[in-house]
Write a protein that holds these residues in place. Structure first.
Motif, PDB file in Angstrom:
ATOM      1  N   HIS A 157       0.839  -1.199   0.000  1.00 26.76           N
ATOM      2  CA  HIS A 157       0.000   0.000   0.000  1.00 26.76           C
ATOM      3  C   HIS A 157       0.876   1.252   0.000  1.00 26.76           C
ATOM      4  O   HIS A 157       0.540   2.250  -0.627  1.00 26.76           O
ATOM      5  N   GLN A 158       1.992   1.200   0.688  1.00 27.57           N
ATOM      6  CA  GLN A 158       2.829   2.387   0.833  1.00 27.57           C
ATOM      7  C   GLN A 158       3.676   2.684  -0.404  1.00 27.57           C
ATOM      8  O   GLN A 158       3.858   3.844  -0.757  1.00 27.57           O
ATOM      9  N   ILE A 159       4.226   1.654  -1.028  1.00 27.49           N
ATOM     10  CA  ILE A 159       5.156   1.868  -2.144  1.00 27.49           C
ATOM     11  C   ILE A 159       4.647   1.210  -3.420  1.00 27.49           C
ATOM     12  O   ILE A 159       3.824   0.305  -3.370  1.00 27.49           O
ATOM     13  N   ALA A 160       5.127   1.651  -4.537  1.00 25.55           N
ATOM     14  CA  ALA A 160       4.648   1.167  -5.837  1.00 25.55           C
ATOM     15  C   ALA A 160       5.458  -0.034  -6.307  1.00 25.55           C
ATOM     16  O   ALA A 160       6.082  -0.001  -7.359  1.00 25.55           O
ATOM     17  N   ALA A 161       5.424  -1.102  -5.549  1.00 23.11           N
ATOM     18  CA  ALA A 161       6.173  -2.299  -5.933  1.00 23.11           C
ATOM     19  C   ALA A 161       5.287  -3.330  -6.619  1.00 23.11           C
ATOM     20  O   ALA A 161       5.780  -4.220  -7.280  1.00 23.11           O
ATOM     21  N   PHE A 162       3.986  -3.217  -6.466  1.00 22.54           N
ATOM     22  CA  PHE A 162       3.088  -4.248  -6.966  1.00 22.54           C
ATOM     23  C   PHE A 162       2.132  -3.770  -8.050  1.00 22.54           C
ATOM     24  O   PHE A 162       1.433  -4.554  -8.647  1.00 22.54           O
ATOM     25  N   ASP A 163       2.080  -2.473  -8.283  1.00 21.69           N
ATOM     26  CA  ASP A 163       1.254  -1.896  -9.344  1.00 21.69           C
ATOM     27  C   ASP A 163      -0.212  -2.310  -9.263  1.00 21.69           C
ATOM     28  O   ASP A 163      -0.810  -2.724 -10.244  1.00 21.69           O
ATOM     29  N   HIS A 164      -0.815  -2.186  -8.071  1.00 22.38           N
ATOM     30  CA  HIS A 164      -2.229  -2.488  -7.880  1.00 22.38           C
ATOM     31  C   HIS A 164      -3.118  -1.325  -8.329  1.00 22.38           C
ATOM     32  O   HIS A 164      -4.290  -1.509  -8.586  1.00 22.38           O
ATOM     33  N   GLY A 165      -2.545  -0.132  -8.307  1.00 19.91           N
ATOM     34  CA  GLY A 165      -3.337   1.042  -8.644  1.00 19.91           C
ATOM     35  C   GLY A 165      -3.845   1.799  -7.436  1.00 19.91           C
ATOM     36  O   GLY A 165      -4.493   2.823  -7.567  1.00 19.91           O
ATOM     37  N   TYR A 166      -3.585   1.313  -6.228  1.00 19.53           N
ATOM     38  CA  TYR A 166      -4.019   2.022  -5.032  1.00 19.53           C
ATOM     39  C   TYR A 166      -2.868   2.223  -4.053  1.00 19.53           C
ATOM     40  O   TYR A 166      -3.055   2.319  -2.857  1.00 19.53           O
ATOM     41  N   GLU A 167      -1.664   2.339  -4.574  1.00 19.29           N
ATOM     42  CA  GLU A 167      -0.508   2.599  -3.726  1.00 19.29           C
ATOM     43  C   GLU A 167      -0.442   4.082  -3.364  1.00 19.29           C
ATOM     44  O   GLU A 167      -0.891   4.932  -4.121  1.00 19.29           O
ATOM     45  N   MET A 168       0.158   4.359  -2.232  1.00 22.61           N
ATOM     46  CA  MET A 168       0.403   5.732  -1.834  1.00 22.61           C
ATOM     47  C   MET A 168       1.570   6.316  -2.640  1.00 22.61           C
ATOM     48  O   MET A 168       1.758   7.521  -2.657  1.00 22.61           O
ATOM     49  N   ASN A 169       2.357   5.442  -3.270  1.00 23.23           N
ATOM     50  CA  ASN A 169       3.523   5.828  -4.071  1.00 23.23           C
ATOM     51  C   ASN A 169       4.560   6.604  -3.267  1.00 23.23           C
ATOM     52  O   ASN A 169       5.155   7.564  -3.745  1.00 23.23           O
ATOM     53  N   LEU A 170       4.771   6.178  -2.027  1.00 24.72           N
ATOM     54  CA  LEU A 170       5.804   6.793  -1.202  1.00 24.72           C
ATOM     55  C   LEU A 170       7.180   6.301  -1.634  1.00 24.72           C
ATOM     56  O   LEU A 170       7.319   5.180  -2.126  1.00 24.72           O
ATOM     57  N   SER A 171       8.164   7.114  -1.403  1.00 28.01           N
ATOM     58  CA  SER A 171       9.540   6.652  -1.591  1.00 28.01           C
ATOM     59  C   SER A 171       9.845   5.684  -0.447  1.00 28.01           C
ATOM     60  O   SER A 171       9.124   5.644   0.555  1.00 28.01           O
ATOM     61  N   ALA A 172      10.919   4.934  -0.586  1.00 29.21           N
ATOM     62  CA  ALA A 172      11.306   4.015   0.486  1.00 29.21           C
ATOM     63  C   ALA A 172      11.534   4.785   1.783  1.00 29.21           C
ATOM     64  O   ALA A 172      11.093   4.364   2.854  1.00 29.21           O
ATOM     65  N   ALA A 173      12.197   5.940   1.694  1.00 28.25           N
ATOM     66  CA  ALA A 173      12.474   6.739   2.892  1.00 28.25           C
ATOM     67  C   ALA A 173      11.184   7.238   3.537  1.00 28.25           C
ATOM     68  O   ALA A 173      11.036   7.201   4.769  1.00 28.25           O
ATOM     69  N   ASP A 174      10.219   7.677   2.720  1.00 24.48           N
ATOM     70  CA  ASP A 174       8.947   8.155   3.273  1.00 24.48           C
ATOM     71  C   ASP A 174       8.126   7.007   3.871  1.00 24.48           C
ATOM     72  O   ASP A 174       7.451   7.177   4.883  1.00 24.48           O
ATOM     73  N   ALA A 175       8.188   5.824   3.242  1.00 27.68           N
ATOM     74  CA  ALA A 175       7.478   4.663   3.786  1.00 27.68           C
ATOM     75  C   ALA A 175       8.066   4.266   5.134  1.00 27.68           C
ATOM     76  O   ALA A 175       7.323   3.954   6.071  1.00 27.68           O
ATOM     77  N   VAL A 176       9.380   4.301   5.250  1.00 26.37           N
ATOM     78  CA  VAL A 176      10.031   3.998   6.523  1.00 26.37           C
ATOM     79  C   VAL A 176       9.652   5.042   7.568  1.00 26.37           C
ATOM     80  O   VAL A 176       9.334   4.710   8.717  1.00 26.37           O
ATOM     81  N   ALA A 177       9.643   6.310   7.177  1.00 23.92           N
ATOM     82  CA  ALA A 177       9.279   7.377   8.124  1.00 23.92           C
ATOM     83  C   ALA A 177       7.839   7.208   8.616  1.00 23.92           C
ATOM     84  O   ALA A 177       7.565   7.348   9.812  1.00 23.92           O
ATOM     85  N   LEU A 178       6.906   6.907   7.708  1.00 26.62           N
ATOM     86  CA  LEU A 178       5.518   6.688   8.102  1.00 26.62           C
ATOM     87  C   LEU A 178       5.401   5.480   9.027  1.00 26.62           C
ATOM     88  O   LEU A 178       4.699   5.524  10.042  1.00 26.62           O
ATOM     89  N   SER A 179       6.105   4.409   8.700  1.00 23.83           N
ATOM     90  CA  SER A 179       6.075   3.205   9.543  1.00 23.83           C
ATOM     91  C   SER A 179       6.629   3.506  10.922  1.00 23.83           C
ATOM     92  O   SER A 179       6.056   3.081  11.937  1.00 23.83           O
ATOM     93  N   ARG A 180       7.722   4.237  10.983  1.00 21.55           N
ATOM     94  CA  ARG A 180       8.295   4.609  12.289  1.00 21.55           C
ATOM     95  C   ARG A 180       7.321   5.452  13.097  1.00 21.55           C
ATOM     96  O   ARG A 180       7.192   5.270  14.310  1.00 21.55           O
ATOM     97  N   GLN A 181       6.649   6.371  12.418  1.00 19.50           N
ATOM     98  CA  GLN A 181       5.661   7.208  13.103  1.00 19.50           C
ATOM     99  C   GLN A 181       4.559   6.340  13.706  1.00 19.50           C
ATOM    100  O   GLN A 181       4.168   6.534  14.860  1.00 19.50           O
TER     101      GLN A 181
END
Length: 187
Positions: A132-156
């Protein structure tokens, strides 16, 4: 020994000795009961020993309010991680996505059948979902976060779970798109 692509029972046991669980991950495209039966038979056939009492269905497909939980109970499953944070329902009208506790709590909740009876299967929301956070699977409903932003959101979310809302956090993390696709490894 011929390479089957599956881990050996000895390797699975070594993971258990390191504190990891190893359980079913059924595909249910042909029906929940069929998918769980096939996954169970494969698990037993490969000699993996007792399955963990926690499960994550491969693709969560609608099969009724508690139909999946009833099948899970037949296989000794007591914790379902099938309720997860992904998809178009998580998108606000302005295009941003919601995060946090969809049930109002990070605590496991029991399934209740149509007659109001509690089932012996609990659902734990999966809050941090890589696909859901990153565009690795091309489902069409990703947040399209960068790896760094996905890590930051997860840490939060982890920090909030520890400091503000003492609770459990479910995590879904795939390694396969990165291990098998050099262009996605750069994400």
């Amino acid at each position: 020994e011929e390479q089957s692509g599956y881990p050996t029972p000895r390797l699975v046991e070594s993971w258990r000795e390191q504190g990891h669980g190893f359980g079913l991950h059924p595909w249910v495209e042909e029906g929940v009961a069929y998918g769980y039966n096939r996954a169970w038979n494969d698990f037993v056939k490969h000699g993996y020993g007792p399955a963990a009492p926690t499960v994550r269905t491969h693709r969560v497909l609608w099969s009724g309010w508690v139909d999946t939980a009833k099948v899970q109970a037949q296989y000794g499953i007591h914790m379902s991680l099938d309720y997860y944070h992904a998809g178009p329902a998580m998108r606000r009208p302005d295009g941003s996505y919601v995060n946090g506790y969809l049930t109002g709590s990070g605590l496991p909740l029991p399934f209740v059948d149509e007659q109001g009876r509690l089932l012996r299967v609990y659902q734990q929301h999966t809050h941090i979902v890589d696909e859901h956070q990153i565009a690795a699977f091309d489902h069409g409903y990703e947040m399209n976060l960068s790896a760094a932003d996905a890590v930051a959101l997860s840490r939060q979310q982890i920090d909030q779970a520890v400091e503000r809302f003492p609770s459990a956090l479910g995590l879904q993390s795939h390694f396969d798109p990165y291990a098998f696709s050099p262009e996605k490894a750069a994400l």
